[in-house]
Design a protein around this motif. Structure first.
Motif, PDB file in Angstrom:
ATOM      1  N   THR A 139       0.806  -1.229   0.000  1.00 52.50           N
ATOM      2  CA  THR A 139       0.000   0.000   0.000  1.00 52.50           C
ATOM      3  C   THR A 139       0.839   1.279   0.000  1.00 52.50           C
ATOM      4  O   THR A 139       0.286   2.370   0.149  1.00 52.50           O
ATOM      5  N   LEU A 140       2.151   1.167  -0.175  1.00 51.33           N
ATOM      6  CA  LEU A 140       3.022   2.339  -0.056  1.00 51.33           C
ATOM      7  C   LEU A 140       2.616   3.460  -1.020  1.00 51.33           C
ATOM      8  O   LEU A 140       2.542   4.618  -0.622  1.00 51.33           O
ATOM      9  N   GLU A 141       2.323   3.139  -2.277  1.00 51.05           N
ATOM     10  CA  GLU A 141       1.937   4.181  -3.239  1.00 51.05           C
ATOM     11  C   GLU A 141       0.673   4.915  -2.800  1.00 51.05           C
ATOM     12  O   GLU A 141       0.598   6.137  -2.856  1.00 51.05           O
ATOM     13  N   ASP A 142      -0.336   4.157  -2.385  1.00 55.31           N
ATOM     14  CA  ASP A 142      -1.586   4.776  -1.923  1.00 55.31           C
ATOM     15  C   ASP A 142      -1.343   5.601  -0.665  1.00 55.31           C
ATOM     16  O   ASP A 142      -1.877   6.702  -0.519  1.00 55.31           O
ATOM     17  N   PHE A 143      -0.533   5.059   0.238  1.00 58.80           N
ATOM     18  CA  PHE A 143      -0.198   5.792   1.455  1.00 58.80           C
ATOM     19  C   PHE A 143       0.483   7.115   1.123  1.00 58.80           C
ATOM     20  O   PHE A 143       0.138   8.154   1.666  1.00 58.80           O
ATOM     21  N   GLU A 144       1.458   7.077   0.212  1.00 62.79           N
ATOM     22  CA  GLU A 144       2.186   8.302  -0.154  1.00 62.79           C
ATOM     23  C   GLU A 144       1.251   9.377  -0.700  1.00 62.79           C
ATOM     24  O   GLU A 144       1.413  10.557  -0.395  1.00 62.79           O
ATOM     25  N   ARG A 145       0.284   8.988  -1.518  1.00 60.25           N
ATOM     26  CA  ARG A 145      -0.673   9.970  -2.043  1.00 60.25           C
ATOM     27  C   ARG A 145      -1.464  10.605  -0.908  1.00 60.25           C
ATOM     28  O   ARG A 145      -1.689  11.807  -0.895  1.00 60.25           O
ATOM     29  N   ALA A 146      -1.886   9.819   0.050  1.00 60.11           N
ATOM     30  CA  ALA A 146      -2.672  10.335   1.179  1.00 60.11           C
ATOM     31  C   ALA A 146      -1.807  11.147   2.139  1.00 60.11           C
ATOM     32  O   ALA A 146      -2.288  12.070   2.795  1.00 60.11           O
ATOM     33  N   TRP A 147      -0.528  10.813   2.212  1.00 58.94           N
ATOM     34  CA  TRP A 147       0.387  11.412   3.179  1.00 58.94           C
ATOM     35  C   TRP A 147       0.765  12.839   2.847  1.00 58.94           C
ATOM     36  O   TRP A 147       0.964  13.668   3.722  1.00 58.94           O
ATOM     37  N   ARG A 148       0.863  13.162   1.579  1.00 51.82           N
ATOM     38  CA  ARG A 148       1.310  14.503   1.182  1.00 51.82           C
ATOM     39  C   ARG A 148       0.262  15.551   1.541  1.00 51.82           C
ATOM     40  O   ARG A 148      -0.888  15.430   1.160  1.00 51.82           O
ATOM     41  N   PRO A 149       0.685  16.603   2.252  1.00 52.72           N
ATOM     42  CA  PRO A 149      -0.286  17.659   2.591  1.00 52.72           C
ATOM     43  C   PRO A 149      -0.712  18.423   1.342  1.00 52.72           C
ATOM     44  O   PRO A 149       0.024  18.492   0.363  1.00 52.72           O
ATOM     45  N   THR A 150      -1.922  18.970   1.364  1.00 55.11           N
ATOM     46  CA  THR A 150      -2.433  19.725   0.223  1.00 55.11           C
ATOM     47  C   THR A 150      -1.901  21.148   0.209  1.00 55.11           C
ATOM     48  O   THR A 150      -1.948  21.814  -0.810  1.00 55.11           O
ATOM     49  N   ALA A 151      -1.417  21.639   1.343  1.00 53.03           N
ATOM     50  CA  ALA A 151      -0.865  22.990   1.441  1.00 53.03           C
ATOM     51  C   ALA A 151       0.383  22.953   2.313  1.00 53.03           C
ATOM     52  O   ALA A 151       0.533  22.061   3.153  1.00 53.03           O
ATOM     53  N   HIS A 152       1.263  23.931   2.111  1.00 50.11           N
ATOM     54  CA  HIS A 152       2.464  24.018   2.944  1.00 50.11           C
ATOM     55  C   HIS A 152       2.058  24.547   4.329  1.00 50.11           C
ATOM     56  O   HIS A 152       1.515  25.642   4.430  1.00 50.11           O
ATOM     57  N   PRO A 153       2.313  23.783   5.376  1.00 50.60           N
ATOM     58  CA  PRO A 153       1.947  24.236   6.721  1.00 50.60           C
ATOM     59  C   PRO A 153       2.720  25.482   7.137  1.00 50.60           C
ATOM     60  O   PRO A 153       3.935  25.566   6.921  1.00 50.60           O
ATOM     61  N   ASP A 154       2.030  26.451   7.727  1.00 54.93           N
ATOM     62  CA  ASP A 154       2.686  27.647   8.255  1.00 54.93           C
ATOM     63  C   ASP A 154       3.686  27.247   9.331  1.00 54.93           C
ATOM     64  O   ASP A 154       3.378  26.430  10.198  1.00 54.93           O
ATOM     65  N   GLY A 155       4.871  27.800   9.262  1.00 58.83           N
ATOM     66  CA  GLY A 155       5.885  27.543  10.281  1.00 58.83           C
ATOM     67  C   GLY A 155       6.760  26.342  10.009  1.00 58.83           C
ATOM     68  O   GLY A 155       7.714  26.102  10.745  1.00 58.83           O
ATOM     69  N   MET A 156       6.464  25.570   8.950  1.00 62.14           N
ATOM     70  CA  MET A 156       7.311  24.425   8.613  1.00 62.14           C
ATOM     71  C   MET A 156       8.478  24.927   7.757  1.00 62.14           C
ATOM     72  O   MET A 156       8.275  25.565   6.731  1.00 62.14           O
ATOM     73  N   ARG A 157       9.690  24.624   8.199  1.00 63.35           N
ATOM     74  CA  ARG A 157      10.884  25.050   7.461  1.00 63.35           C
ATOM     75  C   ARG A 157      11.277  24.042   6.385  1.00 63.35           C
ATOM     76  O   ARG A 157      11.617  24.413   5.268  1.00 63.35           O
ATOM     77  N   GLN A 158      11.304  22.777   6.770  1.00 62.79           N
ATOM     78  CA  GLN A 158      11.718  21.706   5.869  1.00 62.79           C
ATOM     79  C   GLN A 158      11.035  20.422   6.293  1.00 62.79           C
ATOM     80  O   GLN A 158      10.639  20.276   7.445  1.00 62.79           O
ATOM     81  N   ALA A 159      10.954  19.488   5.349  1.00 60.06           N
ATOM     82  CA  ALA A 159      10.427  18.162   5.668  1.00 60.06           C
ATOM     83  C   ALA A 159      11.169  17.124   4.830  1.00 60.06           C
ATOM     84  O   ALA A 159      11.538  17.388   3.681  1.00 60.06           O
ATOM     85  N   PHE A 160      11.393  15.981   5.433  1.00 61.08           N
ATOM     86  CA  PHE A 160      12.076  14.881   4.770  1.00 61.08           C
ATOM     87  C   PHE A 160      11.282  13.607   5.012  1.00 61.08           C
ATOM     88  O   PHE A 160      10.616  13.466   6.045  1.00 61.08           O
ATOM     89  N   ALA A 161      11.375  12.663   4.069  1.00 60.21           N
ATOM     90  CA  ALA A 161      10.740  11.363   4.224  1.00 60.21           C
ATOM     91  C   ALA A 161      11.772  10.282   3.959  1.00 60.21           C
ATOM     92  O   ALA A 161      12.607  10.416   3.047  1.00 60.21           O
ATOM     93  N   TYR A 162      11.717   9.223   4.743  1.00 61.76           N
ATOM     94  CA  TYR A 162      12.648   8.105   4.613  1.00 61.76           C
ATOM     95  C   TYR A 162      11.840   6.807   4.615  1.00 61.76           C
ATOM     96  O   TYR A 162      10.952   6.634   5.455  1.00 61.76           O
ATOM     97  N   TRP A 163      12.161   5.888   3.681  1.00 62.18           N
ATOM     98  CA  TRP A 163      11.439   4.639   3.541  1.00 62.18           C
ATOM     99  C   TRP A 163      12.370   3.473   3.836  1.00 62.18           C
ATOM    100  O   TRP A 163      13.530   3.489   3.428  1.00 62.18           O
ATOM    101  N   SER A 164      11.829   2.447   4.485  1.00 61.87           N
ATOM    102  CA  SER A 164      12.609   1.229   4.696  1.00 61.87           C
ATOM    103  C   SER A 164      12.732   0.509   3.356  1.00 61.87           C
ATOM    104  O   SER A 164      11.946   0.736   2.429  1.00 61.87           O
ATOM    105  N   GLU A 165      13.715  -0.358   3.260  1.00 61.57           N
ATOM    106  CA  GLU A 165      13.938  -1.082   2.006  1.00 61.57           C
ATOM    107  C   GLU A 165      12.743  -1.918   1.590  1.00 61.57           C
ATOM    108  O   GLU A 165      12.481  -2.079   0.406  1.00 61.57           O
ATOM    109  N   ASP A 166      11.996  -2.445   2.566  1.00 61.01           N
ATOM    110  CA  ASP A 166      10.843  -3.279   2.210  1.00 61.01           C
ATOM    111  C   ASP A 166       9.595  -2.451   1.909  1.00 61.01           C
ATOM    112  O   ASP A 166       8.553  -2.989   1.546  1.00 61.01           O
TER     113      ASP A 166
END
Length: 101
Positions: free
Chosen positions: A17-44
């Motif tokens: 379900t990783l692809e579906d999860f990623e679509r749902a995970w991305r915010p629709t707008a940039h949150p106020d006060g957020m400087r940077q964001a990173f995502a890391y995935w396990s090999e599996d």
């Protein structure tokens, strides 16, 4: 050194379900006060860690309590098996330069 306010969330997602999860995970707008964001995935592809840097804890809390974030979490819920999250303060580590004689 500058101190950072960091929100870390690790989620284990259902297999396949990783692809579906990623679509749902991305915010629709940039949150106020957020400087940077990173995502890391396990090999599996079953564990995702998000690391976001904020101006303040209050900015992060404001986003976490927003309707946009509530909607995002509801969209992710069908794919999430387990979730761990926490708020941290920290700073960049100074790594000594190499080369000694």
């Amino acid at each position: 050194m500058d101190e950072h306010f960091v929100w870390v969330t690790t989620r284990r997602v259902k297999p396949g379900t990783l692809e579906d999860f990623e679509r749902a995970w991305r915010p629709t707008a940039h949150p106020d006060g957020m400087r940077q964001a990173f995502a890391y995935w396990s090999e599996d592809g079953q564990e995702v860690t998000g690391v976001s840097f904020w101006d303040s804890r209050q900015a992060c809390d404001s986003w976490r309590e927003s309707d946009a974030e509530k909607d995002r979490r509801e969209a992710m819920a069908p794919y999430v098996v387990e979730e761990r999250e926490g708020y941290f303060r920290g700073r960049e580590l100074v790594i000594p330069s190499g080369g000694s004689s």
